[in-house]
Scaffold this active site. Structure first.
Site, short mmCIF file in Angstrom:
data_model
loop_
_atom_site.label_atom_id
_atom_site.label_comp_id
_atom_site.label_asym_id
_atom_site.label_seq_id
_atom_site.Cartn_x
_atom_site.Cartn_y
_atom_site.Cartn_z
CG ASP A 195 59.16 17.21 29.82
OD1 ASP A 195 59.70 16.23 29.12
OD2 ASP A 195 58.77 16.55 30.90
CB SER A 196 59.00 13.86 25.53
OG SER A 196 59.19 12.65 24.86
CB ALA A 197 57.28 9.69 28.09
N GLY A 257 53.82 13.59 28.27
CA GLY A 257 52.41 14.43 27.28
C GLY A 257 51.61 13.20 27.00
CB ALA A 272 56.00 20.65 26.45
#
Length: 548
Positions: free
Chosen positions: A423-425, A427, A451
């Site tokens: 997720d985020s970083a 991803g 995500a």
């Protein structure tokens, strides 16, 4: 209701309310209400043409006919939400303004807050129109005159952002999520008041509870403090705030409420080079070296999570890599002694803006994934910025990924299907690890579940970047601090950067728990569908992206 009808209805109600309160005499409250409705009329009439122009071309930026979504549509939708709320409130005022039960001060405060938000949205719509006319046709991200980007950033600093974090917080989202956002924002500003103070124990809890209550009952104060924090405090503050869930008490509570798994082991991968076969010709190999950037060779920590104890997971070779975490390193529960290896493996890379959190923060939902997917999960604890900027995290994640592919039998998997998830970083790192694997010629993951990944880190203007002005979780100023730290631009001296996380947040609110449950179930469902897909087919070398 279409945009023109909504605007005309709002203008008519605003004029009616303006006439009424203008006739109520020279009182301060009547004067302010008259001013509010005059402002609503002016901003609504000024905003409608701009929104209409953006809507007329928004379809040109859709991914395809089945995906009507882009930054211009989102900006128009946000403005419509604000107009709709003002329309609803104006109707209420028109119907109840003569009643003895009419709460004048409350309605005035809400109208003033949403008028301030509408004023800022009109400014954003103006900049979006300027991007549209200046940019190359069909381009969402601005490419060209750097002066326009500099102008935008200068104007961004002057815009009033506090109005989006007080009474209007999250107005553009579904009402169900607003209590969660309020919990986060109250916790953030409370935490900010105690940041860097030498308080410990009960005094922190007491002062934080007092502060939280003050910000809960005064949304305008909360909005102003939120803006001050997001604009002025450095990346070390955000590192400390996002690491709240790493505090032993909170992590213990989260684990008590999570699924019980048979294996949860922290492993330390030694910094030793090894060989990997090439996918084009398995007889040939390439050397995978340990991470070297900035600090030289060092071990990489990874966490192995498995609902069942599977073949290989209790081997002496894997045990030699285990790093003690106390009694929770290997959780025992009456189940079959040993399950066969899973056909699948999930390699997880956590988020946190490249600067915060570890697998410990994400362990509760990873345990649920392990149960629902029936597959072991290896979560990577990469080094964090600003102490370890790019490319250290990428090097460590790529090394750990290759190690997992090579040693999947030790992890309880046959490795027939390998998926990267983050997720985020995290991803972002999932994508870059896959690109590096392709560049090395080694096996790429069979799929990626990313995500809300960070994929565009340049300071490029776009309509979505305009919306980050009011983002309740990651405003543009915060994002820029994280990106700067990851890129190695964080050069401030922080000799006292080992501050303890001060303040307490009410993290067990029902709405918060429901939100994280829905996020976890959605990602788990995608992973389950992916791992089932082509279960009986041989893997290929392609890298399908989430949503394809």
């Amino acid at each position: 209701m279409d945009l023109h009808t909504m605007t005309q209805s709002l203008v008519t109600l605003a004029e009616d309310n303006l006439a009424f309160f203008s006739s109520q005499g020279p009182g301060e409250t009547a004067r302010r209400l008259s001013g509010v409705f005059a402002g609503v009329r002016e901003q609504a009439l000024g905003l409608e043409p701009t929104l209409g122009r953006l809507l007329s071309v928004a379809h040109l930026f859709d991914l395809d006919a089945e995906t009507p979504a882009n930054g211009y549509r989102s900006l128009v939708h946000t403005a419509r939400c604000c107009l709709a709320h003002l329309l609803h409130k104006s109707r209420y005022v028109a119907s109840n303004r003569r009643s003895i039960f009419f709460r004048t001060s409350h309605n005035l405060a809400e109208l003033e807050a949403y008028l301030a938000a509408l004023t800022q949205l009109r400014a954003l719509a103006y900049y979006a129109q300027r991007l549209l006319t200046t940019n190359q046709p069909g381009r969402l991200f601005f490419e060209g005159d750097e002066g326009l980007i500099a102008d935008f950033l200068r104007e961004y600093v002057t815009l009033h952002k506090g109005c989006f974090y007080g009474r209007c917080l999250g107005f553009q989202f579904t009402p169900a999520i607003r209590p969660f956002l309020q919990t986060i924002s109250i916790g953030l500003v409370s935490f900010g008041e105690h940041y860097k103070r030498n308080e410990t124990g009960l005094s922190v809890t007491a002062s934080s509870l007092f502060t939280s209550g003050r910000f809960a009952i005064d949304p305008e104060l909360r909005g102003a403090e939120f803006e001050r924090i997001t604009q002025n405090l450095d990346v070390h503050f955000w590192k400390a705030f996002w690491n709240i869930t790493e505090i032993e008490v909170l992590s213990s509570l989260a684990n008590m409420a999570s699924v019980t798994v048979r294996v949860s082991r922290l492993l330390s991968l030694p910094p030793e080079a090894f060989e990997m076969p090439l996918t084009s010709d398995p007889k040939l190999t390439v050397t995978i070296s340990p991470a070297l950037a900035h600090t030289g060779p060092g071990p990489v920590l990874v966490r192995l999570i498995s609902y069942d104890l599977r073949e290989g997971q209790d081997s002496g070779e894997l045990s030699s890599l285990a790093k003690s975490e106390g009694p929770r390193s290997l959780e025992l529960r009456p189940r079959p002694q040993q399950a066969p290896r899973s056909r699948s493996l999930v390699v997880h890379i956590h988020g946190g803006g490249f600067v915060a959190q570890t697998s410990k923060s994400h362990e509760p939902y990873l345990k649920s994934w392990a149960q629902e997917l029936g597959a072991p999960i290896l979560s990577i604890d990469y080094s964090l910025a600003p102490e370890a900027p790019f490319p250290r995290a990428l090097e460590e994640c790529f090394y750990a990924y290759c190690w997992a592919v090579k040693h999947c039998a030790l992890l309880g998997s046959t490795g027939e299907r390998i998926c990267l998830a983050g997720d985020s970083a995290g991803g972002n790192l999932c994508f870059t690890v896959s690109l590096r694997a392709a560049a090395y010629g080694v096996r790429v993951p069979d799929g990626i579940m990313a995500a809300y990944p960070a994929t565009m880190l340049q300071s490029t203007a776009s309509p979505s970047r305009l919306l980050s002005l009011m983002d309740p979780l990651l405003p543009l100023s915060v994002l820029s601090k994280c990106v700067s730290a990851y890129a190695g631009g964080e050069t401030e001296d922080h000799s006292d950067s080992d501050q303890k996380a001060l303040g307490m947040m009410g993290l067990v609110r029902r709405d918060t728990a429901l939100l994280f449950r829905d996020l976890r179930l959605g990602a788990s469902s995608w992973l389950n569908s992916f791992l089932e897909l082509s279960r009986h087919k041989s893997h290929t070398n392609s890298v399908p992206m989430a949503g394809e």
